[in-house]
Design an enzyme around this catalytic site. Structure first.
Site, PDB file in Angstrom:
ATOM      1  N   CYS A 199      -1.136  -7.928  -3.572  1.00  0.00           N
ATOM      2  CA  CYS A 199      -2.167  -8.496  -3.765  1.00  0.00           C
ATOM      3  C   CYS A 199      -1.724  -9.859  -2.437  1.00  0.00           C
ATOM      4  CB  CYS A 199      -2.346  -8.929  -5.265  1.00  0.00           C
ATOM      5  SG  CYS A 199      -2.921  -7.557  -5.749  1.00  0.00           S
ATOM      6  N   HIS A 200      -1.774 -11.009  -3.010  1.00  0.00           N
ATOM      7  CA  HIS A 200      -1.548 -12.400  -2.420  1.00  0.00           C
ATOM      8  C   HIS A 200       0.032 -13.151  -2.040  1.00  0.00           C
ATOM      9  CE1 HIS A 200      -5.037 -11.941  -4.539  1.00  0.00           C
ATOM     10  NE2 HIS A 200      -6.305 -12.157  -3.497  1.00  0.00           N
ATOM     11  N   GLY A 201       0.442 -12.325  -1.938  1.00  0.00           N
ATOM     12  CA  GLY A 201       2.462 -12.391  -1.685  1.00  0.00           C
ATOM     13  C   GLY A 201       2.873 -13.621  -2.549  1.00  0.00           C
TER      14      GLY A 201
END
Length: 204
Positions: A161-163
């Site tokens: 999703c955001h690393g």
């Protein structure tokens, strides 16, 4: 003749009244049932509600080293990873790259080791929900470039999703969007190969 005519008219009227009374009573009875059933049903716990907090027993006897199984507990994915010896040996190598290497945040029971974050180092038990926005990370247990996370990757988890990245103990790396390590749920061993997720009365 006149009398028989009156009698012939009275019977249908009487029959109509009886029908109306029966129909009204029937509708009333249906209405009473329709009100009563939801009321009674609302007093009975649903199957989902009954199971919501129930512990989950998992047999890990067939879980090979390097493999992971996912079970559901309280509507959450719980991972059980059978760590290889290489994974266990890699745990201290992560220390300088982690935001909370000593697991100082209360996100695991007191009876688990702060580094392996497990009762027994071979088996890791984690809630598979990222501490950033609640996504479910992917397992990236294989070390090295084949993981897609670089040659220096030692194995762990990656949230697409955001690393955010987590080591093989579920500890978050520095500078990630996720503010905290992954959570370790309460659990205990019933036997050497049977784990009860959601209950820690014995803690071992």
């Amino acid at each position: 003749m006149g009398d028989s005519s009156k009698e012939g008219q009275a019977k249908p009227a009487s029959s109509s009244r009886r029908y109306l009374l029966w129909a009204t009573g029937a509708v009333g009875a249906v209405g009473a049932i329709s009100v009563a059933v939801p009321f009674v049903s609302s007093m009975l716990p649903s199957a989902r509600a009954r199971a919501a907090g129930a512990p989950v027993e998992v047999d890990v006897s067939r879980l090979e080293p390097g493999m992971m199984v996912t079970v559901e507990w309280r509507g959450q994915p719980v991972w059980i990873v059978h760590r290889t010896q290489e994974m266990i040996e890699a745990i201290p190598k992560w220390a300088d790259r982690l935001a909370d290497p000593d697991s100082s945040q209360p996100l695991q029971p007191a009876y688990v080791d702060k580094n392996t974050r497990a009762i027994k180092p071979d088996y890791l038990v984690l809630v598979g929900i990222c501490s950033h926005l609640g996504c479910s990370p992917s397992e990236k247990l294989k070390a090295g470039p084949d993981s897609g996370l670089g040659a220096d990757w030692l194995g762990g988890f990656y949230c697409p999703c955001h690393g955010s990245k987590f080591d093989v103990s579920g500890r978050v790396l520095k500078g990630m969007p996720a503010p905290n390590n992954l959570k370790v749920p309460p659990y205990r061993y019933l036997t050497d190969t049977r784990i009860l997720v959601g209950e820690d009365s014995k803690g071992a």
